[in-house]
Scaffold this motif. Structure first.
Motif, mmCIF file in Angstrom:
data_model
loop_
_atom_site.group_PDB
_atom_site.id
_atom_site.type_symbol
_atom_site.label_atom_id
_atom_site.label_comp_id
_atom_site.label_asym_id
_atom_site.label_seq_id
_atom_site.Cartn_x
_atom_site.Cartn_y
_atom_site.Cartn_z
ATOM 1 N N ILE A 119 -24.671 22.428 -25.658
ATOM 2 C CA ILE A 119 -23.982 21.224 -25.197
ATOM 3 C C ILE A 119 -22.574 21.213 -25.775
ATOM 4 N N PRO A 120 -21.552 21.166 -24.929
ATOM 5 C CA PRO A 120 -20.202 21.053 -25.495
ATOM 6 C C PRO A 120 -19.970 19.643 -26.044
ATOM 7 N N PHE A 121 -19.481 19.560 -27.262
ATOM 8 C CA PHE A 121 -19.168 18.278 -27.876
ATOM 9 C C PHE A 121 -17.740 17.908 -27.481
ATOM 10 N N LEU A 122 -17.573 16.771 -26.835
ATOM 11 C CA LEU A 122 -16.251 16.304 -26.441
ATOM 12 C C LEU A 122 -15.723 15.350 -27.504
ATOM 13 N N SER A 123 -14.432 15.444 -27.784
ATOM 14 C CA SER A 123 -13.807 14.504 -28.703
ATOM 15 C C SER A 123 -12.891 13.608 -27.883
ATOM 16 N N LEU A 124 -13.323 12.372 -27.675
ATOM 17 C CA LEU A 124 -12.571 11.436 -26.850
ATOM 18 C C LEU A 124 -11.737 10.516 -27.739
ATOM 19 N N PRO A 125 -10.470 10.290 -27.371
ATOM 20 C CA PRO A 125 -9.638 9.409 -28.182
ATOM 21 C C PRO A 125 -10.181 7.977 -28.171
ATOM 22 N N GLY A 126 -10.254 7.388 -29.340
ATOM 23 C CA GLY A 126 -10.746 6.019 -29.449
ATOM 24 C C GLY A 126 -12.255 5.919 -29.551
ATOM 25 N N ILE A 127 -12.972 6.950 -29.107
ATOM 26 C CA ILE A 127 -14.437 6.937 -29.131
ATOM 27 C C ILE A 127 -14.957 7.902 -30.186
ATOM 28 N N GLY A 128 -14.356 9.074 -30.255
ATOM 29 C CA GLY A 128 -14.805 10.096 -31.196
ATOM 30 C C GLY A 128 -15.616 11.155 -30.480
ATOM 31 N N PRO A 129 -16.427 11.904 -31.231
ATOM 32 C CA PRO A 129 -17.208 12.980 -30.600
ATOM 33 C C PRO A 129 -18.350 12.437 -29.748
ATOM 34 N N VAL A 130 -18.544 13.079 -28.598
ATOM 35 C CA VAL A 130 -19.656 12.728 -27.708
ATOM 36 C C VAL A 130 -20.420 14.008 -27.442
ATOM 37 N N PRO A 131 -21.681 14.106 -27.770
ATOM 38 C CA PRO A 131 -22.530 13.084 -28.349
ATOM 39 C C PRO A 131 -22.272 12.924 -29.837
ATOM 40 N N SER A 132 -22.367 11.698 -30.303
ATOM 41 C CA SER A 132 -22.186 11.382 -31.712
ATOM 42 C C SER A 132 -23.547 11.468 -32.396
ATOM 43 N N LEU A 133 -23.758 12.554 -33.116
ATOM 44 C CA LEU A 133 -25.054 12.813 -33.751
ATOM 45 C C LEU A 133 -24.897 12.898 -35.260
ATOM 46 N N ILE A 162 -25.681 10.837 -20.398
ATOM 47 C CA ILE A 162 -27.109 11.041 -20.132
ATOM 48 C C ILE A 162 -27.507 12.485 -20.440
ATOM 49 N N VAL A 163 -26.718 13.412 -19.969
ATOM 50 C CA VAL A 163 -27.036 14.828 -20.185
ATOM 51 C C VAL A 163 -26.884 15.206 -21.661
ATOM 52 N N ALA A 164 -25.819 14.740 -22.303
ATOM 53 C CA ALA A 164 -25.533 15.139 -23.682
ATOM 54 C C ALA A 164 -26.528 14.565 -24.682
#
Length: 159
Positions: free
Chosen positions: A133-147, A44-46
Motif C-alpha cells: 500500500i503506498p502511504f500518501l502524505s497529504l498536506p494538513g492531514i498527514g500520512p494516509v493511512p495513519s497507522l 477504504i482500500v488503504a
C-alpha cells in the motif's frame, strides 16, 4: 413585468442562455466530485488491509492459546513443547498472508510462558505494509493511512 409573445415557451427562453453561462461548470464539478470520490475510495482500500491483518492477528493468537490447552502439562520439556504448539498454530492460521507482506512467524511473534501464564504476541511493523500500500502524505492531514508504528495483537491464558 416581462411580457412574452404567445408563440414562445418559457422554458425555451430560459434554456437559450444556459450553454453560454454554463461553459466549464461541468468540468469544475467533475474535478471537485472526483477528488472527494478518490479520497473516500483510497481510504477504504488503504485501511482495509491493516484492519484485516489486525483481525487475523487477534484470531490467530487466541486460537494458538486455545490449542495450547490441549497439551499435557506432564509432557517432558513442557515449555518448549508449548511454544512449538503455538508456533505451529500461528503458522497454520496465518498461512494466507501473501509473501509480499513479509510476515514471518519466527521474527514477528513472541511467546512467553512464565508463572503459569502463556502470552502470545504478534508485533508487525507498519512499514512492511508500504510494499503493498503506498502511504500518501497529504498536506494538513498527514500520512494516509495513519497507522501506529507497530500493529500488535496479543492473547494470554493462565494455566
Amino acid at each position: 413585468m416581462l411580457i412574452l409573445p404567445r408563440d414562445v415557451r418559457v422554458d425555451a427562453l430560459m434554456k437559450s442562455n444556459l450553454p453560454r453561462k454554463q461553459k466549464g461548470a461541468v468540468a469544475i464539478e467533475f474535478a471537485l466530485v472526483f477528488v472527494i470520490f478518490f479520497a473516500v475510495f483510497y481510504a477504504i482500500v488503504a485501511y482495509s488491509l491493516p484492519l484485516l491483518l489486525m483481525q487475523s492477528f487477534n484470531q490467530s493468537t487466541a486460537e494458538a492459546v486455545r490449542r495450547s490447552v490441549a497439551l499435557d502439562p506432564n509432557t517432558p520439556g513442557y515449555e518448549a513443547a508449548l511454544k512449538n504448539v503455538v508456533k505451529l498454530e500461528l503458522t497454520r492460521q496465518l498461512a494466507w498472508i501473501p509473501a509480499g507482506l513479509n510476515f514471518d512467524v519466527a521474527t514477528d511473534t513472541t511467546t512467553t510462558y512464565t508463572g503459569g501464564v502463556l502470552k502470545v504476541v504478534i508485533h508487525y511493523p507498519s512499514q512492511k505494509l508500504s510494499a503493498v500500500i503506498p502511504f500518501l502524505s497529504l498536506p494538513g492531514i498527514g500520512p494516509v493511512p495513519s497507522l501506529p508504528p507497530t500493529l500488535t495483537a496479543s492473547s494470554s491464558l493462565q494455566f
